[in-house]
Design a protein around this motif. Structure first.
Motif, PDB file in Angstrom:
ATOM      1  N   ASN A   8      23.025 -62.821  15.601  1.00  0.00           N
ATOM      2  CA  ASN A   8      22.438 -62.740  14.266  1.00  0.00           C
ATOM      3  C   ASN A   8      21.865 -64.050  13.737  1.00  0.00           C
ATOM      4  O   ASN A   8      20.965 -64.039  12.909  1.00  0.00           O
ATOM      5  N   PHE A   9      22.400 -65.175  14.128  1.00  0.00           N
ATOM      6  CA  PHE A   9      21.880 -66.480  13.710  1.00  0.00           C
ATOM      7  C   PHE A   9      21.758 -66.611  12.188  1.00  0.00           C
ATOM      8  O   PHE A   9      20.700 -66.976  11.661  1.00  0.00           O
ATOM      9  N   CYS A  10      22.840 -66.290  11.484  1.00  0.00           N
ATOM     10  CA  CYS A  10      22.888 -66.616  10.061  1.00  0.00           C
ATOM     11  C   CYS A  10      22.737 -68.127   9.930  1.00  0.00           C
ATOM     12  O   CYS A  10      23.273 -68.887  10.747  1.00  0.00           O
ATOM     13  N   THR A  11      22.031 -68.578   8.919  1.00  0.00           N
ATOM     14  CA  THR A  11      21.630 -69.983   8.879  1.00  0.00           C
ATOM     15  C   THR A  11      22.792 -70.942   8.668  1.00  0.00           C
ATOM     16  O   THR A  11      22.655 -72.148   8.928  1.00  0.00           O
ATOM     17  N   LEU A 121      20.581 -64.175   0.185  1.00  0.00           N
ATOM     18  CA  LEU A 121      20.787 -63.449   1.440  1.00  0.00           C
ATOM     19  C   LEU A 121      19.636 -63.669   2.409  1.00  0.00           C
ATOM     20  O   LEU A 121      19.838 -63.808   3.616  1.00  0.00           O
ATOM     21  N   LYS A 122      18.421 -63.729   1.891  1.00  0.00           N
ATOM     22  CA  LYS A 122      17.265 -64.007   2.743  1.00  0.00           C
ATOM     23  C   LYS A 122      17.354 -65.417   3.309  1.00  0.00           C
ATOM     24  O   LYS A 122      17.087 -65.643   4.501  1.00  0.00           O
ATOM     25  N   ALA A 123      17.745 -66.382   2.474  1.00  0.00           N
ATOM     26  CA  ALA A 123      17.898 -67.759   2.954  1.00  0.00           C
ATOM     27  C   ALA A 123      19.021 -67.871   3.985  1.00  0.00           C
ATOM     28  O   ALA A 123      18.980 -68.728   4.871  1.00  0.00           O
ATOM     29  N   MET A 124      20.015 -67.003   3.869  1.00  0.00           N
ATOM     30  CA  MET A 124      21.120 -66.973   4.843  1.00  0.00           C
ATOM     31  C   MET A 124      20.741 -66.256   6.141  1.00  0.00           C
ATOM     32  O   MET A 124      21.500 -66.278   7.109  1.00  0.00           O
ATOM     33  N   ASN A 125      19.579 -65.574   6.148  1.00  0.00           N
ATOM     34  CA  ASN A 125      19.129 -64.782   7.305  1.00  0.00           C
ATOM     35  C   ASN A 125      20.111 -63.656   7.611  1.00  0.00           C
ATOM     36  O   ASN A 125      20.476 -63.407   8.769  1.00  0.00           O
ATOM     37  N   ILE A 184      33.840 -72.065  -0.424  1.00  0.00           N
ATOM     38  CA  ILE A 184      32.755 -72.921  -0.896  1.00  0.00           C
ATOM     39  C   ILE A 184      31.961 -73.364   0.326  1.00  0.00           C
ATOM     40  O   ILE A 184      32.548 -73.729   1.353  1.00  0.00           O
ATOM     41  N   PHE A 185      30.643 -73.313   0.223  1.00  0.00           N
ATOM     42  CA  PHE A 185      29.794 -73.635   1.364  1.00  0.00           C
ATOM     43  C   PHE A 185      30.172 -74.974   1.990  1.00  0.00           C
ATOM     44  O   PHE A 185      30.343 -75.980   1.299  1.00  0.00           O
ATOM     45  N   THR A 191      23.284 -76.300  12.388  1.00  0.00           N
ATOM     46  CA  THR A 191      22.786 -75.056  11.800  1.00  0.00           C
ATOM     47  C   THR A 191      21.664 -75.367  10.817  1.00  0.00           C
ATOM     48  O   THR A 191      21.622 -76.460  10.235  1.00  0.00           O
ATOM     49  N   PRO A 192      20.729 -74.434  10.617  1.00  0.00           N
ATOM     50  CA  PRO A 192      19.627 -74.676   9.672  1.00  0.00           C
ATOM     51  C   PRO A 192      20.111 -75.012   8.265  1.00  0.00           C
ATOM     52  O   PRO A 192      19.508 -75.852   7.578  1.00  0.00           O
TER      53      PRO A 192
END
Length: 288
Positions: A8-11, A121-125, A184-185, A191-192
């Protein structure tokens, strides 16, 4: 484990880079292992994968994860089938229908949403938006009205705004998860997301995080209160060493139950009457 890796390559996620692409174990090998476990007396089998929903796509056998659940469900014996983790991208109506129809499949799904904001969510891919995710929740509940839903949420993804976080809070209020894993992020080198602009301070992210945890705890406590007076089938899995509530058990939906009962019940399915509940657990006694 029934599969390894992720496509899936979530960013924000390092998994595809360190564990490689998805590789599924052979269908018949998984079923044979499950059968051996049941014959050996095991009562609770969890099928594991970074994204179990996509199991079998690389095998060219024409059988998918829902087919695997159905095949294991057909094994004679009294046991539960659990699984995690599910990616919403690959959660299908076939999966929900199979869960509903298979009496040994636990009526619980861990469905990580990560954010309630379609922009984030789009930025997270993540390959879905807020509306698609909520439609999946509605579909799951249409097949299993009492399904236990749990999730993961990341607070403070790079570029997230207060408005984006408000959308996450509103989604949590709408879905009303039974439990949540919140973070928290934290940037992962390679990773991107680790190179994305991240102007929000850690202090502000902590304020958002505390709001989310407070909301999650309140909803969990409210949902646990709704269990009081109900009789539930539970699997007694051990002793707690915690006074009068001396045993621990799990409901079909994976909720923790502290039981006041005889230790000889460990390893058994029993009917338990729920007498109390708090944010973290239920309390009960064997039903008469």
């Amino acid at each position: 484990s029934i599969m390894y890796g992720c496509n899936n390559f979530c960013t924000y996620c390092i998994v595809p880079y360190v564990r490689g692409r998805e590789r599924s174990r052979k269908f018949d090998d998984v079923v044979a292992e499950a059968r051996a476990l049941v014959e050996a007396g095991y009562k609770d089998i969890t099928l594991l994968g970074q994204n179990v929903n996509s199991y079998g796509k690389d095998l060219d056998e024409g059988r998918d994860f829902a087919d695997l659940i159905r095949e294991i469900n057909a094994i004679p014996g009294d046991f539960l089938i659990r699984f995690m983790t599910s990616h919403p991208r690959d959660a299908t109506e076939k999966l929900f229908r199979t869960m509903a129809e298979c009496e040994k499949c636990a009526k619980h799904i861990h469905l990580p949403v990560q954010s309630g904001s379609s922009r984030v969510l789009k930025a997270m891919n993540r390959h879905y938006d807020r509306e698609k995710y909520l439609a999946l929740v509605d579909m799951a509940r249409s097949y299993m009205p009492d399904i236990v839903l749990t999730t993961d949420i990341i607070v403070g993804f790079p570029g997230e705004t207060a408005e984006d976080f408000a959308e996450t809070l509103s989604l949590v209020e709408q879905v009303r998860y039974d439990a949540m894993f919140t973070f928290i992020f934290s940037p992962r080198e390679g990773t991107p997301a680790a190179t994305m602009p991240d102007p929000v301070s850690r202090e502000e992210k902590q304020v958002w995080f505390d709001q989310l945890v407070e909301t999650a705890n309140r909803i969990s406590g409210e949902k646990h209160q709704e269990y009081i007076g109900r009789k539930l089938r539970v699997l007694v899995d051990g002793e707690t060493g915690r006074g009068e509530y001396n045993l621990s058990a799990r409901t079909n939906g994976g909720r923790l139950v502290h039981l006041k009962a005889d230790p000889s019940l460990v390893g058994s399915f029993i009917e338990a009457e729920i007498t109390d509940g708090n944010t973290w657990a239920l309390y009960g006694v064997p039903a008469e």
